[in-house]
Design a protein around this motif. Structure first.
Motif, short mmCIF file in Angstrom:
data_model
loop_
_atom_site.label_atom_id
_atom_site.label_comp_id
_atom_site.label_asym_id
_atom_site.label_seq_id
_atom_site.Cartn_x
_atom_site.Cartn_y
_atom_site.Cartn_z
N UNK A 150 0.86 -1.19 0.00
CA UNK A 150 0.00 0.00 0.00
C UNK A 150 0.89 1.23 0.00
N UNK A 151 0.38 2.29 -0.61
CA UNK A 151 1.18 3.51 -0.63
C UNK A 151 1.13 4.20 0.72
N UNK A 152 2.17 4.98 0.99
CA UNK A 152 2.22 5.73 2.23
C UNK A 152 2.10 7.21 1.98
N UNK A 153 2.58 8.01 2.92
CA UNK A 153 2.55 9.45 2.76
C UNK A 153 1.14 10.02 2.84
N UNK A 154 0.98 11.22 2.26
CA UNK A 154 -0.32 11.90 2.28
C UNK A 154 -1.36 11.11 1.50
N UNK A 155 -0.94 10.47 0.41
CA UNK A 155 -1.88 9.66 -0.36
C UNK A 155 -2.40 8.50 0.46
N UNK A 156 -1.53 7.87 1.25
CA UNK A 156 -1.98 6.78 2.11
C UNK A 156 -2.96 7.25 3.16
N UNK A 157 -2.72 8.45 3.71
CA UNK A 157 -3.67 9.02 4.68
C UNK A 157 -5.02 9.24 4.02
N UNK A 158 -5.02 9.78 2.79
CA UNK A 158 -6.27 10.00 2.06
C UNK A 158 -7.00 8.69 1.81
N UNK A 159 -6.26 7.63 1.47
CA UNK A 159 -6.89 6.33 1.23
C UNK A 159 -7.58 5.81 2.49
N UNK A 160 -6.89 5.92 3.62
CA UNK A 160 -7.48 5.42 4.86
C UNK A 160 -8.69 6.25 5.28
N UNK A 161 -8.63 7.55 5.05
CA UNK A 161 -9.77 8.41 5.38
C UNK A 161 -10.98 8.06 4.51
N UNK A 162 -10.75 7.84 3.23
CA UNK A 162 -11.86 7.52 2.34
C UNK A 162 -12.46 6.16 2.70
#
Length: 484
Positions: free
Chosen positions: A179-191
């Motif tokens: 899974x990707x990390x960083x801000x994109x990973x945060x966005x994925x988990x939030x969605x």
């Protein structure tokens, strides 16, 4: 002193104009910067009366230079020279899967293609079946293909290029490797968290409508129902709007008030809630516009500065155009900003015009907003989609009572799921009736014969009738207005 110095609006507008102008023509960066420096030097040399014009010209040229640089970066592609080649690739899924009749189509970003390591946005095609989740890092043997040829007035190549996508990668099999990390990973988990908590226990059409209104994802709805939403003029409800951001910020402030938290801390919480929601739903033009405006409202309160809605609207456009000047040509951008500008300009006048009719103030407000947005967006809908809904005003008046409760109950279900999970399903069940009501409005209004105009002849006839009715209404309004 009056003029551009007295207000930041002209500077923001000049930057937006320069960024937008890069879509018409691009010049060498050195030429644009030299011209901007020349204008700046002229502003310093000439008298005070002519100085603002030169300053604005320099600002516009800086915007034009930056817009051209961004468009050059967006148009750059490594894979376009490798069409019809196949290699093992590593990709990151960057958005939700779109289901078509024959395949899955997924926005992704290439991280590795064969021995090459680079980053480029692509459209990934997979066979029907299991789809990778958003944020997944997958590995697959992919074949580079060009987008589909133009069909029925839609050119997929141009549409994808404006989003930085130049090729389509096709794969028959894939496997998830991380899974990707960083801000994109945060966005994925939030969605993922938001999608799993706004409608617990709901299924099918009702869940699809809640996800469409809250997340902008209408994939769970049938094509027939989506068409009814389009014909009725209610399709905008299935795209995330500024109203969602307002409710998120208002909910954070209300929670702070209930908990007795100081207002300044509530505003900070509102900023965090807006940022989290924008990350969760993605960079849609209406969301970015509303997110920028909402964040600036909170910052203005924290800094004890006045709120300027036109300036905030310009800054929202500036953020979007600075990131991707092609956004100017996106229907979502055009519809969103045209609707908001119409609300600012036309709604107060329409409310005054409706004041003489036996209408409740709230209903008059809803009708004024619907009429203003309908007038402003009709030309865009025709130019972009060659179809204009005729019953958008009554449709939106019917749907309006359910939209805000649906959003409030969806976010309420998410919060309830954290505080008291057993009650979340009950809140979602109640929200299902709001979703069913919206579906009913779309089916009833969109099913009326002639609800949508899609031929040039019908449009001309409609415009003639509208001109006659508008002239008569304007004459009556002028004759009934008090004369000084």
């Amino acid at each position: 002193m009056s003029g551009p110095r007295a207000s930041p609006h002209p500077y923001a507008a000049a930057l937006c104009l320069g960024l937008a102008g890069s879509n018409l023509a691009r010049g060498p960066a050195l030429v644009a910067l030299c011209m901007a420096v020349t204008f700046g030097f002229a502003a310093a040399v000439f008298d005070e009366g002519a100085r603002p014009a030169f300053v604005l010209g320099a600002v516009a040229l800086v915007g034009w230079w930056w817009g051209g640089a961004r468009l050059d970066a967006i148009d750059r592609s490594v894979l376009l020279a490798r069409v019809d080649t196949a290699e093992r690739a590593v990709l990151v899924v960057t958005g939700p899967t779109r289901h078509s009749r024959f395949e899955l189509r997924i926005p992704a970003q290439v991280r590795r293609f064969g021995r090459l390591r680079f980053r480029e946005a692509v459209l990934l095609e997979l066979p029907l079946g299991r789809s990778p989740p958003q944020g997944a890092v997958i590995e697959a043997v992919t074949t580079v293909r060009l987008p589909r040829p133009p069909k029925a007035g839609f050119d997929e190549t141009i549409w994808l290029r404006r989003h930085g996508v130049h090729v389509v990668l096709h794969a028959d099999r894939w496997r998830m490797v991380g899974r990707r990390g960083g801000l994109g990973g945060v966005a994925d988990r939030l969605r993922t968290a938001l999608a799993g908590s706004i409608a617990p226990g709901l299924h099918g059409e009702r869940r699809g409508i809640v996800e469409g209104v809250v997340l902008g994802d209408e994939q769970a709805l049938s094509e027939g129902l989506r068409q009814r939403f389009r014909a009725s003029g209610l399709y905008h409800l299935l795209a995330v709007s500024g109203q969602n951001v307002v409710l998120v910020a208002g909910g954070a402030l209300a929670l702070a008030w209930l908990l007795g938290i100081p207002r300044w801390l509530g505003e900070v919480g509102a900023l965090g809630a807006i940022a989290a929601y924008v990350l969760a739903v993605g960079a849609q033009p209406s969301v970015i516009r509303a997110g920028v405006s909402g964040a600036l409202v909170s910052l203005a309160w924290l800094a004890a500065r006045p709120v300027d809605r036109w300036y905030f609207l310009l800054l929202g456009a500036l953020v979007l155009l600075a990131w991707n000047p092609y956004t100017l040509l996106d229907p979502g951008f055009q519809l969103s900003f045209a609707a908001v500008a119409a609300i600012f300009v036309l709604v107060p006048r329409l409310v005054r015009m409706l004041a003489g009719y036996p209408l409740h103030a709230k209903l008059a407000g809803v009708l004024a907003v619907s009429i203003a947005c309908g007038i402003a967006t009709a030309p865009i809908l025709w130019l972009q989609f060659h179809a204009v809904p005729l019953l958008t005003v009554p449709a939106n008046a019917l749907a309006a009572p359910a939209v805000a409760p649906l959003l409030a109950l969806a976010f309420g279900a998410a919060v309830t799921g954290i505080v008291f999970p057993p009650a979340a399903a009950s809140v979602a069940w109640l929200n299902g009736w709001c979703a069913a009501y919206l579906a009913g409005c779309a089916r009833v209004v969109g099913g009326i014969p002639g609800a949508q105009v899609s031929s040039g002849r019908s449009l001309v006839e409609l415009l003639l009738v509208a001109a006659v009715v508008g002239a008569y209404a304007w004459r009556r309004w002028l004759s009934s207005s008090p004369r000084t």
